[in-house]
Design a protein around this motif. Structure first.
Motif, short mmCIF file in Angstrom:
data_model
loop_
_atom_site.label_atom_id
_atom_site.label_comp_id
_atom_site.label_asym_id
_atom_site.label_seq_id
_atom_site.Cartn_x
_atom_site.Cartn_y
_atom_site.Cartn_z
N SER A 106 -4.47 -16.45 9.13
CA SER A 106 -5.64 -15.63 9.40
C SER A 106 -6.90 -16.19 8.79
O SER A 106 -7.99 -15.73 9.10
CB SER A 106 -5.41 -14.22 8.84
N LEU A 124 6.75 -3.75 -5.24
CA LEU A 124 6.87 -5.19 -5.41
C LEU A 124 7.52 -5.54 -6.74
O LEU A 124 8.41 -6.40 -6.82
CB LEU A 124 5.48 -5.82 -5.33
N MET A 132 4.34 8.95 -9.64
CA MET A 132 4.45 8.39 -8.29
C MET A 132 4.03 9.39 -7.21
O MET A 132 3.48 9.01 -6.18
CB MET A 132 5.87 7.89 -8.04
N GLN A 136 3.43 8.88 -3.45
CA GLN A 136 4.05 7.60 -3.08
C GLN A 136 5.51 7.81 -2.70
O GLN A 136 6.05 7.11 -1.87
CB GLN A 136 3.96 6.64 -4.28
N GLN A 183 -3.81 -12.82 14.88
CA GLN A 183 -4.15 -11.86 13.83
C GLN A 183 -5.61 -11.46 13.96
O GLN A 183 -6.47 -12.29 14.23
CB GLN A 183 -3.90 -12.50 12.46
N GLN A 239 -7.72 -15.79 5.89
CA GLN A 239 -8.16 -14.95 4.77
C GLN A 239 -6.92 -14.53 4.01
O GLN A 239 -5.82 -14.49 4.54
CB GLN A 239 -8.91 -13.72 5.28
N ARG A 253 2.34 -1.52 -5.48
CA ARG A 253 2.62 -2.43 -6.60
C ARG A 253 3.99 -2.17 -7.20
O ARG A 253 4.75 -3.07 -7.48
CB ARG A 253 1.53 -2.29 -7.66
N ALA A 297 -4.40 -12.05 2.31
CA ALA A 297 -4.04 -10.64 2.27
C ALA A 297 -3.38 -10.35 0.93
O ALA A 297 -2.57 -11.15 0.48
CB ALA A 297 -3.06 -10.34 3.41
N PRO A 298 -3.71 -9.26 0.29
CA PRO A 298 -3.09 -8.96 -1.01
C PRO A 298 -1.61 -8.67 -0.82
O PRO A 298 -1.20 -8.09 0.18
CB PRO A 298 -3.85 -7.73 -1.50
N LEU A 299 -0.82 -9.12 -1.79
CA LEU A 299 0.62 -8.89 -1.70
C LEU A 299 0.97 -7.45 -2.03
O LEU A 299 1.93 -6.91 -1.54
CB LEU A 299 1.35 -9.82 -2.66
N TYR A 300 0.21 -6.88 -2.92
CA TYR A 300 0.52 -5.50 -3.26
C TYR A 300 -0.76 -4.70 -3.40
O TYR A 300 -1.86 -5.26 -3.51
CB TYR A 300 1.35 -5.40 -4.55
N GLU A 301 -0.56 -3.42 -3.40
CA GLU A 301 -1.70 -2.53 -3.51
C GLU A 301 -1.43 -1.55 -4.64
O GLU A 301 -0.38 -0.92 -4.68
CB GLU A 301 -1.89 -1.77 -2.20
N ALA A 302 -2.35 -1.44 -5.58
CA ALA A 302 -2.19 -0.47 -6.66
C ALA A 302 -2.36 0.92 -6.09
O ALA A 302 -3.05 1.13 -5.09
CB ALA A 302 -3.23 -0.73 -7.75
N TYR A 333 6.40 6.37 0.79
CA TYR A 333 7.15 5.11 0.81
C TYR A 333 8.65 5.27 0.60
O TYR A 333 9.43 4.43 1.03
CB TYR A 333 6.62 4.16 -0.29
N MET A 334 9.07 6.28 -0.15
CA MET A 334 10.47 6.34 -0.54
C MET A 334 11.29 7.30 0.30
O MET A 334 12.49 7.13 0.46
CB MET A 334 10.59 6.73 -2.02
N PRO A 366 -0.39 -3.89 2.68
CA PRO A 366 0.29 -4.41 1.49
C PRO A 366 1.28 -3.40 0.92
O PRO A 366 1.10 -2.19 1.05
CB PRO A 366 -0.85 -4.70 0.52
N MET A 367 2.32 -3.90 0.28
CA MET A 367 3.29 -3.03 -0.38
C MET A 367 2.65 -2.40 -1.60
O MET A 367 1.76 -2.98 -2.22
CB MET A 367 4.51 -3.85 -0.85
#
Lengths: 308, 485
Positions: free
Chosen positions: B8, A36, B213, B216, A6, B10, A33, B12-17, B220-221, A30-31
């Motif tokens: 890594s 998720l 959205m 987005q 990585q 560090q 929000r 990593a964020p799971l999601y992003e606003a 994404y969709m 990242p996905m």
């Protein structure tokens, strides 16, 4: 995976996933929000579903679910709802005499539909899927030849009371004697009668044998089958001059029939099926293509003086 | 299992606003084109169900109507029945090839101008500007504290969103029932539950997808960008930042200080500010770009202000990009559009359309389908004839009752009758009365002499006795017992 390396991608500042395919690397983006949270919501939904509905297979059944829902229960309620939906039509058919049905095309159509369903359950075993019968065993209901009569009321009577039911007084009954087995006629005489019958049905030319058979027929057969072999419906004696032979019209078949008649039986359906079902069954049989016009029903209330 | 941190070092964020996108108002030819497309598409969508079309007493008088309950689809003079669904299939194929055509010619034009998500997002962004002000005011308001003014603006803005969303959902159901009647029923609480459900769902989706959205959905969709990207080639037009002309970037001041040291891009960021999906086109082609060309308008405006030629960001093919980079000039737009690939697509598309129009003109409105009763295959009649039973489905697709004749040919000595009559009245031709706009099911009996082949093909045909005499015919089999049976 040992080759995980990585690193931070310079252009975007995002860390990579660590795989590499032909020099192409994937960013560990990242996905969003909302994505998720939608995912979490599906998990909650799934758990709730498992609790509420049958879901988890066990050895011989499955978990029941707290709502107590089952597909069998669904079916039962759908059947009940359907019976309720059909009730007005069924009641209207019940309240109509069978001879009046054809005057009400919608009721007749409904009766034919319902009768078809009942026919497929109770009648196809002998009379076949389309009422075509089985050669040498069960009569066809689709042709224009009827042993006991083919108008609506007569069919209804036959279905209700059956044919040659040993335990029922009102049943259709008759008995063709076993001319051969009981020694009423000898083999030569039977051969002559066969010749005569095949002559009147235009399968053979008149011969000395058929001339002898004519006299034997007049003595032994005409009382039921009519002087000319035109049949007799009071006793279900088939017409012998037409092209339709339930037990076969060739020499062997006819000889066998005269020697040892079959005298086929049919169960009575009165008492086993409700009158409406029998009425619908009769309408269906009538609709198969061979139904006969019945005598006009006597107008109710018409007195002997002809005054209504 | 190892977590990302272990690998890594560090987290990593799971999601992003979602990062807010506050596109700036822009003016220019593409913006005006977008306005026009928006006006036309919205007018078509909201207005079509209200167009009336007189079809006579037996059919609805709405020009475009999807009558699911009665299984009819009306489109002006054209009426589609369920068995003619191949016209809809044809339209879908045309839409597919149309997509190939448009994409190969002008890239993702659908995404940029005509996609409902784009149109409604654009509409909602105009509402944003109307209530909150242009880009800077929007950003200030979004980042600022919750004041009475912000609350009031939010309530008004979401109220307008909701009104648009509701109107959008409401317009949809008008396609499925008589619009004026449904409107009255809707407001008096008498409409079907499914109508309220549909309006609720579409209001919610429009409100959420268009109001919040936005890009987005595209990124994404939506599968469309992936599909369309795969259909483009090096000759398709896409919005391109001409980095060979623009780089290195530098302000006007810097360029004046170092003549020849900088490209045309003055790094004013107008192209980023106006982008409805919030991307920077100068990073090259990317999936977030819907090729709406608002950045072209913005860049052309900036270039005009500093006195440089327009087209630093422009529609350009990959081939032309390579040519221009090497110092040449790209081919004229006419040549880009009229190349073999697009012409072939256009030819196929036109051929299918012409074939459909031709068959629409040729089709008869009196259709026949015959089904041979299989059980029993044939019936022996007492006079020696053989009878076969058939079920006729007669479709009278005209909006008036009709009289038709049914006859058989190719079966010597055959007579026919229906379950309404008896064999005594049988003949070689029977007449039937068909109600308007309906399918009539008729049980047909056909009797023929027993002498003949065991299986014989013959024709059952219909003919109109009033008006259009054209009918339909079906070749069907007559069965007899095998010899010796």
């Amino acid at each position: 995976m040992a080759d995980l390396k990585q690193r931070i991608d310079e252009a975007t500042g995002t860390s990579t996933v660590g795989h590499e395919w032909d020099g192409i690397e994937e960013l560990d983006t990242p996905m969003p929000r909302w994505w998720l949270w939608t995912f979490y919501a599906t998990i909650v939904w799934g758990l709730a579903y498992v609790v509420l509905y049958p879901a988890w297979p066990m050895v011989d059944s499955a978990t029941k679910g707290v709502l107590g829902w089952s597909s069998r229960g669904d079916l039962a309620s759908e059947m009940a709802a359907d019976a309720k939906r059909r009730a007005p039509t069924v009641n209207a058919i019940a309240a109509t005499t069978i001879t009046d049905l054809p005057a009400k095309p919608e009721l007749m159509q409904a009766a034919v539909q319902g009768g078809g369903a009942a026919f497929r359950v109770h009648c196809v075993q002998c009379h076949g899927a389309g009422g075509a019968g089985v050669k040498k065993l069960y009569p066809s209901l689709t042709d224009d030849d009827w042993l006991w009569g083919g108008d609506l009321a007569t069919i209804e009577y036959t279905v209700t009371h059956g044919i040659r039911n040993p335990d029922h007084k009102a049943t259709r009954t008759s008995l063709m004697p076993a001319f051969g087995r009981d020694g009423i006629l000898d083999a030569a005489q039977i051969g002559d009668v066969v010749s005569f019958v095949r002559t009147i049905s235009r399968q053979e030319k008149a011969s000395a044998s058929s001339a002898r058979g004519a006299a034997l027929f007049a003595d032994n057969c005409a009382v039921c089958h009519g002087a000319g072999g035109e049949g007799g419906r009071q006793v279900g004696a088939p017409k012998l001059t037409d092209a339709i032979w339930l037990y076969g019209g060739d020499r062997d078949s006819l000889t066998a029939t005269i020697t040892q008649p079959r005298n086929g039986v049919m169960p009575r359906w009165g008492g086993r099926l409700d009158p409406v079902t029998i009425k619908m069954l009769s309408a269906y049989v009538y609709s198969l293509g061979g139904g006969e016009k019945g005598l006009a029903p006597v107008a109710e209330g018409a007195g002997a003086d002809g005054q209504p | 299992m190892a977590s990302p941190e272990d690998l890594s070092g560090q987290s990593a964020p799971l999601y992003e606003a979602r990062k807010g996108v506050y596109p700036k108002a822009v003016n220019g030819p593409f913006r005006r084109f977008k306005w026009a497309i928006m006006a036309v598409t919205l007018a078509i969508y909201y207005g079509t169900p209200w167009i009336r079309w007189d079809r006579g007493p037996y059919a609805p008088d709405q020009a475009v109507l999807v009558d699911l309950a009665n299984r009819r689809f009306y489109m002006f003079q054209i009426e589609i029945w369920p068995h003619e669904f191949y016209y809809v299939a044809g339209l879908l194929i045309m839409a597919g090839i149309g997509l190939f055509l448009v994409t190969s010619a002008v890239g993702r034009a659908w995404c940029g101008y005509a996609c409902p998500q784009t149109v409604w997002t654009d509409l909602f962004q105009h509402v944003d500007r109307l209530i909150d002000g242009d880009r800077n005011a929007q950003v200030r308001l979004a980042n600022g504290p919750w004041t009475a003014e912000k609350l009031a603006k939010r309530v008004i803005k979401y109220g307008i969103y909701l009104a648009i969303a509701f109107w959008t959902g409401g317009a949809w159901i008008m396609y499925f029932a008589d619009a004026p009647t449904l409107t009255a029923d809707f407001w008096t609480g008498q409409a079907a539950l499914v109508a309220y459900g549909t309006v609720a769902v579409l209001t919610a989706t429009t409100f959420i997808l268009g109001g919040f959205m936005r890009e987005q959905v595209c990124v994404y969709m939506c599968p469309w960008p992936r599909i369309q990207t795969a259909m483009m080639d090096e000759k398709s037009l896409l919005v391109t930042y001409k980095d060979w002309r623009g780089e290195p970037r530098g302000s006007v001041k810097k360029a004046q200080a170092h003549p020849g040291g900088f490209g045309d891009c003055i790094d004013c960021n107008q192209c980023v500010a106006v982008c409805p999906t919030g991307i920077d086109i100068r990073e090259g082609p990317q999936i977030g770009c819907i090729t709406c060309a608002l950045c072209i308008d913005a860049c052309d405006g900036a270039m005009a202000q500093v006195g440089r030629p327009r087209g630093l960001i422009d529609y350009c093919t990959l081939d032309d990009a390579a040519t221009e980079k090497a110092g040449g000039t790209g081919q004229p737009i006419r040549k880009t559009l009229l190349r073999p690939r697009t012409l072939i697509y256009f030819g196929v598309w036109t051929a299918i359309g012409a074939a459909m129009l031709f068959s629409l003109g040729q089709r008869t409105r009196l259709d026949l389908a015959v089904q041979h009763e299989r059980s029993p295959l044939f019936v022996q009649l007492s006079d020696g004839h053989i009878r076969n039973n058939y079920t006729l489905k007669l479709r009278n697709m005209e909006t008036r009752p009709r009289r038709v004749a049914v006859s058989v040919s190719g079966l010597p000595g055959a007579v026919l009758w229906t379950d309404a009559g008896s064999r005594e009245k049988a003949g070689q031709r029977i007449e039937l009365a068909l109600p308007a706009d309906s399918v009539t099911s008729v049980k047909l009996f056909v009797a023929a002499p027993a002498i003949g082949p065991a299986r014989q093909d013959f024709t059952i045909g219909t003919r109109g006795l009033d008006g259009d005499p054209r009918g339909d015919s079906d070749i069907i089999q007559f069965d007899r017992p095998e010899a010796g049976q």
